[in-house]
Design an enzyme around this catalytic site. Sequence first.
Site, PDB file in Angstrom:
ATOM      1  N   TRP A 169      -1.807  -2.571  -1.032  1.00 34.92           N
ATOM      2  CA  TRP A 169      -1.664  -2.569   0.432  1.00 34.92           C
ATOM      3  C   TRP A 169      -0.426  -3.324   0.914  1.00 34.92           C
ATOM      4  O   TRP A 169      -0.110  -3.297   2.108  1.00 34.92           O
ATOM      5  CB  TRP A 169      -2.925  -3.171   1.072  1.00 34.92           C
ATOM      6  CG  TRP A 169      -4.157  -2.336   0.903  1.00 34.92           C
ATOM      7  CD1 TRP A 169      -4.227  -1.063   0.378  1.00 34.92           C
ATOM      8  CD2 TRP A 169      -5.498  -2.693   1.267  1.00 34.92           C
ATOM      9  NE1 TRP A 169      -5.522  -0.623   0.383  1.00 34.92           N
ATOM     10  CE2 TRP A 169      -6.335  -1.603   0.929  1.00 34.92           C
ATOM     11  CE3 TRP A 169      -6.079  -3.822   1.843  1.00 34.92           C
ATOM     12  CZ2 TRP A 169      -7.711  -1.612   1.160  1.00 34.92           C
ATOM     13  CZ3 TRP A 169      -7.454  -3.839   2.056  1.00 34.92           C
ATOM     14  CH2 TRP A 169      -8.254  -2.749   1.724  1.00 34.92           C
ATOM     15  N   LYS A 170       0.223  -4.040   0.021  1.00 34.37           N
ATOM     16  CA  LYS A 170       1.457  -4.775   0.374  1.00 34.37           C
ATOM     17  C   LYS A 170       1.210  -5.665   1.606  1.00 34.37           C
ATOM     18  O   LYS A 170       0.164  -6.281   1.712  1.00 34.37           O
ATOM     19  CB  LYS A 170       2.612  -3.800   0.574  1.00 34.37           C
ATOM     20  CG  LYS A 170       2.763  -2.822  -0.588  1.00 34.37           C
ATOM     21  CD  LYS A 170       4.021  -2.024  -0.521  1.00 34.37           C
ATOM     22  CE  LYS A 170       4.033  -0.995  -1.658  1.00 34.37           C
ATOM     23  NZ  LYS A 170       5.332  -0.358  -1.811  1.00 34.37           N
TER      24      LYS A 170
ATOM     25  N   SER B 120       5.478   6.909  -4.318  1.00 34.18           N
ATOM     26  CA  SER B 120       5.286   8.018  -3.379  1.00 34.18           C
ATOM     27  C   SER B 120       4.189   9.002  -3.805  1.00 34.18           C
ATOM     28  O   SER B 120       4.306  10.210  -3.579  1.00 34.18           O
ATOM     29  CB  SER B 120       6.603   8.753  -3.132  1.00 34.18           C
ATOM     30  OG  SER B 120       7.539   7.901  -2.520  1.00 34.18           O
TER      31      SER B 120
ATOM     32  N   GLY C 108       0.920   3.029  -2.948  1.00 35.15           N
ATOM     33  CA  GLY C 108       1.313   2.151  -1.849  1.00 35.15           C
ATOM     34  C   GLY C 108       0.918   2.755  -0.513  1.00 35.15           C
ATOM     35  O   GLY C 108      -0.245   2.703  -0.094  1.00 35.15           O
ATOM     36  N   GLY C 109       1.891   3.380   0.174  1.00 36.68           N
ATOM     37  CA  GLY C 109       1.688   3.904   1.522  1.00 36.68           C
ATOM     38  C   GLY C 109       0.422   4.734   1.691  1.00 36.68           C
ATOM     39  O   GLY C 109      -0.334   4.548   2.654  1.00 36.68           O
TER      40      GLY C 109
HETATM   41  C1  PEP Z   1       4.150   0.666  -4.841  1.00 42.74           C
HETATM   42  O1  PEP Z   1       4.993   0.005  -4.261  1.00 42.74           O
HETATM   43  O2  PEP Z   1       3.421   0.150  -5.720  1.00 42.74           O
HETATM   44  C2  PEP Z   1       4.052   2.076  -4.482  1.00 42.74           C
HETATM   45  C3  PEP Z   1       3.606   2.896  -5.385  1.00 42.74           C
HETATM   46  O3  PEP Z   1       4.427   2.412  -3.210  1.00 42.74           O
HETATM   47  P1  PEP Z   1       4.456   3.902  -2.547  1.00 42.74           P
HETATM   48  O4  PEP Z   1       3.246   4.627  -3.031  1.00 42.74           O
HETATM   49  O5  PEP Z   1       4.439   3.643  -1.090  1.00 42.74           O
HETATM   50  O6  PEP Z   1       5.707   4.545  -3.031  1.00 42.74           O
END
Ligand code: PEP
Length: 247
Positions: free
Chosen positions: A10-11, A209, A230-231
Site C-alpha cells: 500500500w506504500k 504495474s 502496488g497501485g
Molecule cells: C511496487 O512498488 O511494489 C509495485 C509493484 O507497484 P505498482 O504495482 O504500482 O507498479
Amino acid sequence: MRERIVIGNWKMNPPTIADAVELARNVANRMPGGVSVGVAPAAIALPAVADALRDANVDVYAQDVHWEERGAFTGQISVSMLRGLAVGTIVGHSEVRRDLGDTDERVAKKLARAVTAGLRPVLCVGESAAEHAAGNASIVVARQIMAAVKEAPRRGLERLVVAYEPIWAIGTGNPATGIWATTLTRAIRAALKQSGLDPEATPVLYGGSVSARSVGEFASAEGIDGALVGGASLDTEEFAAVVRAFA
Ligand code: PEP
C-alpha cells in the site's frame, strides 16, 4: 507445487488509518482461497490493520524494517516493534533504495535481522531502465540476490520470498511481459542456487504495474508464483481479480 502468494504494497496510502482499516476489511471479505494473500500497510497503520485482520485469512507485512534491534535511528521501526503485528516484511524495495539510500549491504543486514526475528522476508530485486537497456538485468538481479542473502541464517531463509520488480515497470502502467519475467525468474533461481538456497522451493513474485488487465500474462508465466501489487492493491476489486488469477 510452490505456494502462490499475492501481496498488496500500500506504500504511503490510503490517506488515513481509518481508510486503511476499511480497505483491510474489504480485502478480507473478497479474497478467494488457494492463494496466500497479504497486505503491507504504512507502519503507522500496522496496529489498526493487524487488529482488523486478526481473524481473517490475510497476512500483514511491514513495508520495511531497520537492521538494528533498537537505538538512535529516527523514523525507523525495529523487528521487535512488529511482533504480533506482521508475519513478515518487505526488504529492498526500489523506492526505499531510491529515497532512503538502501544499498545491497543494508538490504543484507535488514534481511538477516528479519529472518533472525522469525519474520518472513519479501526481498525485492529489479533493474533500472538504464540497466535494462544496457542488457544487464540478469546480472543486476543476480548481484542483488547474492548480496542480500549472504548474512542471513540459512534456516530462516527457507521461507524467503523474492519479488522481481523491474524499476521501469513500477507505477508506470507498463508492466513487463510474462516471457521477460520468466527469463529473469531463471536468473533469480540460478543466483539462489549459487547462494546455497533451494531455488525450486522459493516463491518468486512479479511486481510492476500488475492490474486486473495485465495479471493473466504473469499468472500463466512459468516460474512466477504470485504478485507484489502496488497501485492496483488499493482497489479491492482490482486486487481480488489479481488474486483470483493465481488461485
Ligand atoms: C511496487 O512498488 O511494489 C509495485 C509493484 O507497484 P505498482 O504495482 O504500482 O507498479
